[in-house]
Design a protein around this motif. Sequence first.
Motif, PDB file in Angstrom:
ATOM      1  N   LEU A   1      42.166  31.583  36.265  1.00  0.00           N
ATOM      2  CA  LEU A   1      43.098  32.556  35.968  1.00  0.00           C
ATOM      3  C   LEU A   1      43.510  33.393  37.123  1.00  0.00           C
ATOM      4  CD1 LEU A   1      41.763  33.805  32.380  1.00  0.00           C
ATOM      5  CD2 LEU A   1      43.778  32.296  32.894  1.00  0.00           C
ATOM      6  N   LEU A   2      44.659  34.083  36.933  1.00  0.00           N
ATOM      7  CA  LEU A   2      45.225  35.096  38.059  1.00  0.00           C
ATOM      8  C   LEU A   2      45.481  36.321  37.011  1.00  0.00           C
ATOM      9  CD1 LEU A   2      48.026  33.364  40.049  1.00  0.00           C
ATOM     10  CD2 LEU A   2      45.816  33.679  40.522  1.00  0.00           C
ATOM     11  N   LEU A   3      44.682  37.546  37.663  1.00  0.00           N
ATOM     12  CA  LEU A   3      44.786  38.705  37.081  1.00  0.00           C
ATOM     13  C   LEU A   3      45.777  39.822  37.705  1.00  0.00           C
ATOM     14  CD1 LEU A   3      40.935  39.241  36.636  1.00  0.00           C
ATOM     15  CD2 LEU A   3      42.250  38.088  35.301  1.00  0.00           C
ATOM     16  N   LYS A   4      46.505  40.430  36.892  1.00  0.00           N
ATOM     17  CA  LYS A   4      47.380  41.457  37.571  1.00  0.00           C
ATOM     18  C   LYS A   4      47.080  42.818  36.866  1.00  0.00           C
ATOM     19  CE  LYS A   4      51.947  40.934  37.631  1.00  0.00           C
ATOM     20  NZ  LYS A   4      53.353  40.765  37.373  1.00  0.00           N
ATOM     21  N   ASP A   5      46.522  43.671  38.202  1.00  0.00           N
ATOM     22  CA  ASP A   5      46.133  45.147  37.791  1.00  0.00           C
ATOM     23  C   ASP A   5      47.369  45.947  37.682  1.00  0.00           C
ATOM     24  OD1 ASP A   5      47.104  45.735  40.222  1.00  0.00           O
ATOM     25  OD2 ASP A   5      45.105  45.765  41.107  1.00  0.00           O
ATOM     26  N   ASN A   6      47.253  47.239  37.498  1.00  0.00           N
ATOM     27  CA  ASN A   6      48.043  48.429  36.992  1.00  0.00           C
ATOM     28  C   ASN A   6      49.038  48.487  38.302  1.00  0.00           C
ATOM     29  OD1 ASN A   6      46.290  49.846  38.547  1.00  0.00           O
ATOM     30  ND2 ASN A   6      45.706  51.026  36.853  1.00  0.00           N
TER      31      ASN A   6
END
Length: 613
Positions: free
Chosen positions: A182-187
């Motif tokens: 999974l790829l995660l995108k932060d704020n």
Amino acid sequence: MSIHEQIAFIKEIPPFDNLTKSQLDFFAENLDIIYLKKDVILQQEGVEPKNLYFIIKGIVQEKQAEEVISIYSNSEIFDPISLIENRSKYSFVTAQETICYILPRAAFIKILHENPALESFFFQSISQKLNANMDNEKNKDLANMMVAKVKDANVHRAVIVPFETTIFEAVQIIKDERVPTLLLKDNKDEIHIVTDSDFREKVILNRMDFDDIVGKISNSGLKYVNENDFLFNAQLLMTKHRLKRLVVKNNKDEIVGIIDQISLSSFFATHTFSVSNEIDNAKNIEELKKASQSFNKIIKSLHAKGVKVDFISRLINQLNRKVMNKLFLMLAPKELIGKSALLVMGSEGRGEQILKTDQDNALLIDDSCECTQEQIEEFAKLYTETLVDFGFPRCEGNIMVSNPYWCRRLKDFKDLIYEWVMKPSGDNFMNLAIFYDAVCASGNRVLLDELKEYLFKIGSTSKTFYMHFAKIIMDFNVPLGFFDGFVFDSKDKEHKDEIDIKKGGIFIIVQSIRTLSLEHKLMRVNTLKRIQELEKKGEFDKEFASEITEAFNFLLTLKLKSNLEKLDSGKKIDNYINPENLTTMEKDLLKDSFKIVNKLKKKLEHHYKLNYV
């Protein structure tokens, strides 16, 4: 040609030396001669062939789409197998003006069935070709590395979720979406990655709360690759940064997927990854030595399967640097770690050394390093001796870390560079050339960048300095005579009838490109990369840049081929080749390459007025 000349010509081409006199006469009676311009399609893929071609002069390429499968030149034939099967598998196109004898299919088939030796030869060839094709299918993935793009491999779909997603939700998404990562995108719109091993090793073993955010177990610092880039470059990137995955982007800079080692392995059927992992996981000197001893097998495998010498050298160069870095970290005093830079120079620094020849290395030490001189000398000696044990011979010129001349602190190296530039001499120019090709194999690269910036800063802006720097190429003659014959050194009895391919071609290209690059203050060290940069600077037009590149690659390929043969027979590796051991096509290409070397040499002569130095 007369009928007697035609018969003599045919008899020189196996297996037609098995024909009887009446069969040869029959061939000669049915022969015709044709003249063809460049880029003429003689035989179209999928079409019934009409003739057997005997090349009198010229070059014909066998092609599948735009890919060149094989090349035929003087005194060679094509394509008897197509005539037997009555279907052309590939197309045949002239690569230059060509003259051929043509024999109608009916005449060829008639004699084929009349002559048992001829029939056996060609039907055996079909069998061998089928076997070779099977072997080729097994190794097809590796061969395709030359042209396969990242998007051609198994690129996993990219699923991007918020950084704050819970661990439980993330696992559910992986299950539902059927993806391994999974790829995660932060704020801040930065991308992170989490893999199945992260869940095992960080969540389960640490008994983490499943309602905790998955971002806590993610990894940052991702490396990206374009979907249209070559798979081989993706592998080099993985090897260099010790990664198992790369994030794939398209030309719009959008994330389109993830490629991992397993996907690459399906295209790259060697033990490269396992060897790379062996280096990373080596716990002692012996394990590291064992890993490094696999390199020659990889080189032989890649060369045998037609991988270009440029790709082989880049891959082996990455593996060599991994070994040197690992060895440095194993042996260096802790005071040197982070406060020094292990440099590799010469052909190793340029990424053009394939088989282990000799060591060209140096140690650059930060002025603030607290390591004692005694510690440094003890380490330097041990490092050199260990590399010798690994199979890296000592440098005959003593350009090694064990030589105090090449093991200095930053300020002392600056003094040395100042002397090289301000006090021109043969030795100083040689040392400057060696250093200019340096790259950092381990440690603090910033130290080397600072030294090179210092070199560019104090380097002379007048042409006189570069005239003398380039002048050494005038001491080397291209071994090609006025009438395109090879020229041999009559004084060298040991290598009679042999050519020093390094002195006669490779070195002239390297030094010419190095001089122009130094004048333009380029940071690039690889010769091919320097050629590209110099083309952008306007030093070469596109066509000449391409010619130099191809000539350089061909010369390196011949050198590698010759040395692999010497390695197998237990002979000493050197820079000599015997033209008589080359095919007709290779001889012609070698002559063409030397002509390009001469053209480059003349450009340098004119550019730097070398005839007046």
